[in-house]
Design an enzyme around this catalytic site. Sequence first.
Site, mmCIF file in Angstrom:
data_model
loop_
_atom_site.group_PDB
_atom_site.id
_atom_site.type_symbol
_atom_site.label_atom_id
_atom_site.label_comp_id
_atom_site.label_asym_id
_atom_site.label_seq_id
_atom_site.Cartn_x
_atom_site.Cartn_y
_atom_site.Cartn_z
ATOM 1 N N THR A 117 -33.255 4.077 -5.753
ATOM 2 C CA THR A 117 -32.798 4.890 -4.632
ATOM 3 C C THR A 117 -31.513 5.659 -4.915
ATOM 4 O OG1 THR A 117 -31.928 4.758 -2.375
ATOM 5 C CG2 THR A 117 -31.675 2.808 -3.716
ATOM 6 N N TYR A 141 -28.300 -2.038 1.126
ATOM 7 C CA TYR A 141 -29.600 -1.611 0.586
ATOM 8 C C TYR A 141 -29.420 -1.081 -0.837
ATOM 9 C CZ TYR A 141 -33.466 1.590 -0.278
ATOM 10 O OH TYR A 141 -34.500 2.256 -0.865
ATOM 11 N N PHE A 169 -34.564 10.242 -3.632
ATOM 12 C CA PHE A 169 -33.678 10.768 -2.613
ATOM 13 C C PHE A 169 -34.455 10.625 -1.283
ATOM 14 C CE2 PHE A 169 -29.710 12.120 -4.696
ATOM 15 C CZ PHE A 169 -29.969 11.494 -5.897
#
Length: 332
Positions: A117, A141, A169
């Site tokens: 991520t 996260y 993204f």
Amino acid sequence: MKVLVTGGAGYIGSVVAEMLLQAGHEVVVFDNLSHGHRQAVPKNGELVVGDLADRGALDRLLGSGAIDAVMHFAALIEAGESMQVPEQFFRNNTANALTLLEAMLAAGVKRFVFSSTAALFGNPDRTPIEEDDPVHPTNAYGESKLLVERMLRWFHQIHGLRYASLRYFNAAGAARPDQGEAHQPETHLVPRILEVALGRAEHVNIFGTDYPTPDGTCVRDYIHVSDLAHAHLLALHALENASENSNPLLYNLGNGQGFSVREVVEVARKVTGHPIRVIESPRRAGDPAVLIASSEKIRRELSWQPMFPDLKSIVESAWQWHRAHPDGYGRD
Ligand code: UDP
């Protein structure tokens, strides 16, 4: 190849599973259906309902000797939630990834594609963000995924694990009008906005209007789920041909263009013809102001080319799905 797709009943995993099948691979989806949907699993893909914390189940699947590669999507994904219950993120995303990797190593399965991520980068030092830029997540996260990337590096060095880590993204859009995003509850910006356009919510909150950005709202780089999915197939192909000593494949995946929350709302107003009421609200904990990818590396090395680089077509595809399926996949 025969590919184990964890989280293959989820939004991105199901699109990748479908694309793998179309490319002639075999697919076993492993999903606990806590967030995924049985109906999202492609028809000719096998579904094994199970939990990544269940090492025995993983050993049975991987120990058969039939699996050539693992793609790991199953995870908790909401940055905001991770700032309330970080322990669940470290358990689900970090500890469960370790269990999966241990089972893979025990079974001698050495190809791994990881759903990473942009949240790794936190507030980046520069924009667009390149792969080797410093990582400093601003939410749990991002940290839970960064820890997996760190483990992967050691497993590569010590055990010869061949892996790709794809830093997503903002995934958005629908691959088909009957396969789209259906989180419960929904928190992501594009589907939240479209819920308003559908009349299922009265307004959408804009989380933070005092960011150091041109209009004060957060800027993100939106990427169509099919473009994201395609990158997984390219990465798998590259791993197929990689030797144990080849470098890990680390790629940022976006379109290199940022849109503020207000701009996304504006695009959705044009696409849907609905006024979409917004309410300016306080910041959400852990949100970086700007996240924009440089995807030059994957373009250069794997010839990745987005088919839907513009936000309008991304939102249009999402709108088609949500309009046709206002209840998502319904009850499983
Ligand atoms: N956002 C918002 N209202 C919402 C949902 C999201 O203003 O109802 C903002 C959020 O603060 C972030 C951006 O939209 O700046 C994208 O959020 P999303 O949850 O879709 O993805 P993230 O960037 O957290 O992965």
